[in-house]
Write an enzyme that holds these catalytic residues in place. Structure first.
Site, PDB file in Angstrom:
ATOM      1  N   VAL A  47      -3.129  31.693  34.004  1.00 28.14           N
ATOM      2  CA  VAL A  47      -2.178  30.595  34.196  1.00 28.14           C
ATOM      3  C   VAL A  47      -1.069  31.097  35.110  1.00 28.14           C
ATOM      4  CG1 VAL A  47      -0.519  29.042  33.080  1.00 28.14           C
ATOM      5  CG2 VAL A  47      -2.623  29.667  31.894  1.00 28.14           C
ATOM      6  N   PHE A  48      -0.769  30.328  36.154  1.00 20.52           N
ATOM      7  CA  PHE A  48       0.302  30.687  37.084  1.00 20.52           C
ATOM      8  C   PHE A  48       1.562  29.897  36.718  1.00 20.52           C
ATOM      9  CE2 PHE A  48       2.612  29.783  41.109  1.00 20.52           C
ATOM     10  CZ  PHE A  48       2.900  31.090  41.479  1.00 20.52           C
ATOM     11  N   GLY A  49       2.656  30.596  36.491  1.00 18.50           N
ATOM     12  CA  GLY A  49       3.954  29.971  36.210  1.00 18.50           C
ATOM     13  C   GLY A  49       4.887  30.183  37.379  1.00 18.50           C
ATOM     14  N   TYR A  50       5.611  29.139  37.771  1.00 15.79           N
ATOM     15  CA  TYR A  50       6.521  29.246  38.917  1.00 15.79           C
ATOM     16  C   TYR A  50       7.916  28.722  38.571  1.00 15.79           C
ATOM     17  CZ  TYR A  50       5.260  24.382  38.975  1.00 15.79           C
ATOM     18  OH  TYR A  50       5.063  23.078  38.587  1.00 15.79           O
ATOM     19  N   GLY A  51       8.070  28.181  37.357  1.00 13.69           N
ATOM     20  CA  GLY A  51       9.370  27.647  36.924  1.00 13.69           C
ATOM     21  C   GLY A  51       9.747  28.296  35.607  1.00 13.69           C
ATOM     22  N   SER A  52       9.986  27.483  34.598  1.00 15.64           N
ATOM     23  CA  SER A  52      10.406  28.052  33.310  1.00 15.64           C
ATOM     24  C   SER A  52       9.319  28.942  32.704  1.00 15.64           C
ATOM     25  CB  SER A  52      10.786  26.942  32.328  1.00 15.64           C
ATOM     26  OG  SER A  52       9.656  26.163  31.995  1.00 15.64           O
ATOM     27  N   GLU A 101       4.500  21.023  28.752  1.00 15.52           N
ATOM     28  CA  GLU A 101       4.565  20.514  30.133  1.00 15.52           C
ATOM     29  C   GLU A 101       4.146  19.033  30.215  1.00 15.52           C
ATOM     30  OE1 GLU A 101       5.793  22.536  32.537  1.00 15.52           O
ATOM     31  OE2 GLU A 101       6.028  24.065  31.010  1.00 15.52           O
TER      32      GLU A 101
END
Ligand code: SIN
Length: 178
Positions: A5-10, A81
């Site tokens: 899983v790629f996270g870019y915010g919180s 989300e």
């Protein structure tokens, strides 16, 4: 079964889920923008905040964090989300820190994107207006300004220079000093 899983915010700094591995990661063809409304975390239904989504930009590279998780984690993440985000398949390049060197590895996985047209989508606006919007918004997870500042600090830790985020940080600081 396990997934990346790629996270870019919180998802970079508020890690409330178990994972096996976490690495700095890059995704090509997308850029981070404060274009998504938040009714449930950093704003309220009648006064949404502004949070990040990914927007297609062919030459862009978005830096974030990749997690290797069990399938069961999606139950939690889908709920977290839920305000307009959907899982989208992406290819990410991991930077894996070893004892003496960093090795690169490419993996497929998913990220949560709030696409244009979702009910909470706000889209672009003048940068000063976006900063004032962030400065005045707040929701059950805290202030919108804290979301921005936490993101900026997490990106600094990853050694990522994001001009959109930096610009907003400067302007929100100015807006809240007044
Ligand atoms: C993410 O962090 O990857 C999605 C957007 C957010 O929850 O801030």
């Amino acid at each position: 079964m396990q997934h990346w899983v790629f996270g870019y915010g919180s998802l970079i700094w508020r890690v409330d889920f178990p994972y096996h591995e976490r690495h700095r990661a890059a995704v090509r063809g997308w850029c981070r923008r404060f274009w998504q409304g938040s009714h449930d975390h950093r704003g309220l239904p009648h006064a949404p905040g502004r949070v990040v989504t990914l927007v297609r930009e062919p030459d862009a590279v978005c830096i974030g964090a990749a997690y290797r998780v069990e399938e069961a984690v999606f139950e939690h993440l889908d709920h977290r989300e839920k305000n307009g985000y959907e899982r989208v398949s992406v290819t990410m390049q991991l930077a894996r820190e070893g004892c003496s060197e960093t090795t690169k590895k490419t993996v497929d996985g998913v990220t949560y994107i709030a696409a244009p047209g979702n009910e909470a989508f706000l889209g672009p606006a003048d940068v000063d207006e976006m900063a004032r919007h962030i400065a005045r918004s707040s929701g059950p997870s805290g202030t919108n300004a804290d979301y921005l500042l936490e993101l900026a600090a997490a990106l600094d830790d990853l050694g990522c220079e994001d001009h959109h985020v930096r610009d907003l940080v400067c302007r929100v600081r100015t807006a809240t000093d007044q």
